[in-house]
Design a protein around this motif. Structure first.
Motif, mmCIF file in Angstrom:
data_model
loop_
_atom_site.group_PDB
_atom_site.id
_atom_site.type_symbol
_atom_site.label_atom_id
_atom_site.label_comp_id
_atom_site.label_asym_id
_atom_site.label_seq_id
_atom_site.Cartn_x
_atom_site.Cartn_y
_atom_site.Cartn_z
ATOM 1 N N ALA A 14 -56.987 -17.936 27.444
ATOM 2 C CA ALA A 14 -56.115 -18.247 26.294
ATOM 3 C C ALA A 14 -56.497 -19.560 25.646
ATOM 4 C CB ALA A 14 -54.660 -18.281 26.744
ATOM 5 N N ILE A 17 -61.751 -23.849 28.538
ATOM 6 C CA ILE A 17 -63.084 -23.375 28.896
ATOM 7 C C ILE A 17 -63.170 -21.849 28.777
ATOM 8 C CG2 ILE A 17 -64.669 -23.140 30.851
ATOM 9 C CD1 ILE A 17 -63.694 -25.956 31.771
ATOM 10 N N SER A 188 -60.853 -30.475 27.838
ATOM 11 C CA SER A 188 -60.050 -29.252 27.690
ATOM 12 C C SER A 188 -58.581 -29.624 27.898
ATOM 13 C CB SER A 188 -60.471 -28.224 28.745
ATOM 14 O OG SER A 188 -59.901 -28.574 29.990
ATOM 15 N N PRO A 189 -57.650 -28.678 27.622
ATOM 16 C CA PRO A 189 -56.230 -29.007 27.803
ATOM 17 C C PRO A 189 -55.889 -29.511 29.211
ATOM 18 C CG PRO A 189 -56.457 -26.959 26.599
ATOM 19 C CD PRO A 189 -57.837 -27.353 27.034
HETATM 20 N N1 LIG Z 1 -61.396 -29.144 32.492
HETATM 21 C C1 LIG Z 1 -62.134 -29.692 33.446
HETATM 22 O O1 LIG Z 1 -62.517 -30.868 33.385
HETATM 23 C C2 LIG Z 1 -62.542 -28.880 34.647
HETATM 24 C C3 LIG Z 1 -63.377 -29.476 35.597
HETATM 25 C C4 LIG Z 1 -63.765 -28.726 36.691
HETATM 26 C C5 LIG Z 1 -63.335 -27.422 36.834
HETATM 27 N N2 LIG Z 1 -62.500 -26.873 35.886
HETATM 28 C C6 LIG Z 1 -62.070 -25.513 36.078
HETATM 29 O O2 LIG Z 1 -62.363 -24.773 34.908
HETATM 30 C C7 LIG Z 1 -61.400 -23.717 34.755
HETATM 31 C C8 LIG Z 1 -60.807 -23.746 33.368
HETATM 32 O O3 LIG Z 1 -60.225 -25.006 33.152
HETATM 33 P P1 LIG Z 1 -59.573 -25.449 31.766
HETATM 34 O O4 LIG Z 1 -59.740 -26.920 31.712
HETATM 35 O O5 LIG Z 1 -60.061 -24.609 30.648
HETATM 36 O O6 LIG Z 1 -58.036 -25.116 32.075
HETATM 37 P P2 LIG Z 1 -56.817 -24.780 31.089
HETATM 38 O O7 LIG Z 1 -55.608 -25.370 31.735
HETATM 39 O O8 LIG Z 1 -57.155 -25.186 29.687
HETATM 40 O O9 LIG Z 1 -56.748 -23.179 31.120
HETATM 41 C C9 LIG Z 1 -56.302 -22.462 32.238
HETATM 42 C C10 LIG Z 1 -55.733 -21.132 31.759
HETATM 43 O O10 LIG Z 1 -55.337 -20.386 32.906
HETATM 44 C C11 LIG Z 1 -54.118 -19.729 32.610
HETATM 45 N N3 LIG Z 1 -53.418 -19.442 33.875
HETATM 46 C C12 LIG Z 1 -52.842 -20.325 34.715
HETATM 47 N N4 LIG Z 1 -52.322 -19.702 35.778
HETATM 48 C C13 LIG Z 1 -52.575 -18.377 35.619
HETATM 49 C C14 LIG Z 1 -52.286 -17.215 36.392
HETATM 50 N N5 LIG Z 1 -51.613 -17.286 37.554
HETATM 51 N N6 LIG Z 1 -52.735 -16.012 35.941
HETATM 52 C C15 LIG Z 1 -53.394 -15.924 34.744
HETATM 53 N N7 LIG Z 1 -53.671 -16.983 33.984
HETATM 54 C C16 LIG Z 1 -53.275 -18.210 34.405
HETATM 55 C C17 LIG Z 1 -53.367 -20.705 31.720
HETATM 56 O O11 LIG Z 1 -52.342 -20.063 30.962
HETATM 57 C C18 LIG Z 1 -54.502 -21.273 30.861
HETATM 58 O O12 LIG Z 1 -54.683 -20.524 29.672
HETATM 59 C C19 LIG Z 1 -60.381 -23.924 35.891
HETATM 60 O O13 LIG Z 1 -60.729 -23.106 36.989
HETATM 61 C C20 LIG Z 1 -60.579 -25.378 36.268
HETATM 62 O O14 LIG Z 1 -60.172 -25.650 37.589
HETATM 63 C C21 LIG Z 1 -62.095 -27.579 34.794
#
Ligand SMILES: NC(=O)c1ccc[n+]([C@@H]2O[C@H](COP(=O)([O-])OP(=O)(O)OC[C@H]3O[C@@H](n4cnc5c(N)ncnc54)[C@H](O)[C@@H]3O)[C@@H](O)[C@H]2O)c1
Length: 254
Positions: A14, A17, A188-189
């Motif tokens: 949604a 990333i 990212s958010p």
């Molecule tokens: N942003 C960073 O710096 C970073 C760094 C390392 C790893 N990551 C990993 O990258 C991935 C994406 O991160 P992001 O920053 O885009 O996060 P985000 O918070 O922007 O997006 C996460 C999405 O997951 C959805 N979500 C949450 N719980 C859920 C569930 N139970 N079922 C279905 N959907 C669900 C949320 O509604 C949201 O749209 C994650 O696995 C995060 O751990 C992010």
């Protein structure tokens, strides 16, 4: 159009990333399913991405195996195959160790580790029927190094790397590769609450001198999804500007 005719599921697409990965897959010709617990934002993302190709949203909660199984069956019913799964959903609790409640621990494990297991298990029969596939798990630098005030997140993301390696063996003979992408700090958010000076410091500590973008991760997700990547499995692709493999002391980088 390197993913033409492929059907890809991207969880947590949604925003952040996941949305960038979904958009990149559509640009490469894939039909993409945006899976998210937030149906309104998921539908908005799918509509926006569909302007450049084919994308739909299916709401699912990755912590609920029934919800995940129904989602996978629905994708197969609508598209007739499943080629790519990106286990991108992730949530992060940041607080001192002793303030972590039972619920904090359980949510971190259920969402970041059990969710990818449920999703991989749900799509695998369809991938086997189609002759193979790609499972790409979004791990983290927290899969490889301890990070402060994130004991449950680090534990879950470390487990996800183990699952990546184990599944690569279990699914290798079925033509399904299983790999992890390891993002560094990405704009990212999830990181929206971080102070501007933290953003600045991250750039200063990173060899390439900047934060990552969701598109940096999307480019890696395209690469691992290609037919040409069929000999890459059970491993990780770190996309962190060099952060995890280097150590520059304060003042050593301009
Ligand atoms: N942003 C960073 O710096 C970073 C760094 C390392 C790893 N990551 C990993 O990258 C991935 C994406 O991160 P992001 O920053 O885009 O996060 P985000 O918070 O922007 O997006 C996460 C999405 O997951 C959805 N979500 C949450 N719980 C859920 C569930 N139970 N079922 C279905 N959907 C669900 C949320 O509604 C949201 O749209 C994650 O696995 C995060 O751990 C992010």
């Amino acid at each position: 159009m390197r993913l033409r005719a492929k059907v890809a599921i991207v969880t947590g697409a949604a925003g952040g990333i996941g949305k960038a990965i979904a958009a990149a897959y559509v640009r490469e010709g894939a039909r993409v399913v945006v899976v998210d617990i937030d149906e309104r934002k998921g539908n908005d993302a799918a509509s926006e991405i569909a302007a450049k190709g084919e994308a739909i949203c299916i709401r699912a909660d990755v912590t609920d195996s029934g919800s995940v199984n129904r989602m996978a069956s629905e994708v197969d019913r609508r598209f007739g195959r499943i080629d790519i799964l990106v286990n991108n959903v992730g949530v992060r609790t940041t607080k001192p160790f002793l303030e972590h409640t039972d619920a904090d621990w359980n949510i971190m494990i259920a969402t970041n580790l059990t969710g990818p297991f449920f999703c991989a298990r749900a799509v695998t029969p369809f991938m086997i029927r189609g002759g193979g596939g790609r499972i790409i798990n979004t791990a983290s630098i927290a899969s490889f190094v301890g990070r402060p005030n994130r004991v449950a997140y680090v534990s879950a993301k470390s487990g996800l790397m183990g699952m990546t390696r184990a599944l690569a063996i279990d699914l290798g003979r079925s033509g399904i590769t299983v790999n992890a992408i390891v993002p560094g700090s990405i704009n990212s958010p999830m990181n929206a609450s971080q102070a501007a000076d933290a953003v600045h410091d991250w750039g200063k500590e990173t060899p390439v001198g900047r934060w990552g973008t969701p598109e940096d991760i999307a480019n890696a997700a395209v690469f691992l999804a290609l037919d040409e990547s069929s000999y890459i499995t059970g491993t990780d692709l770190t996309v962190d500007g060099g952060w995890v493999s280097t150590k520059a002391r304060a003042g050593e980088l301009a």
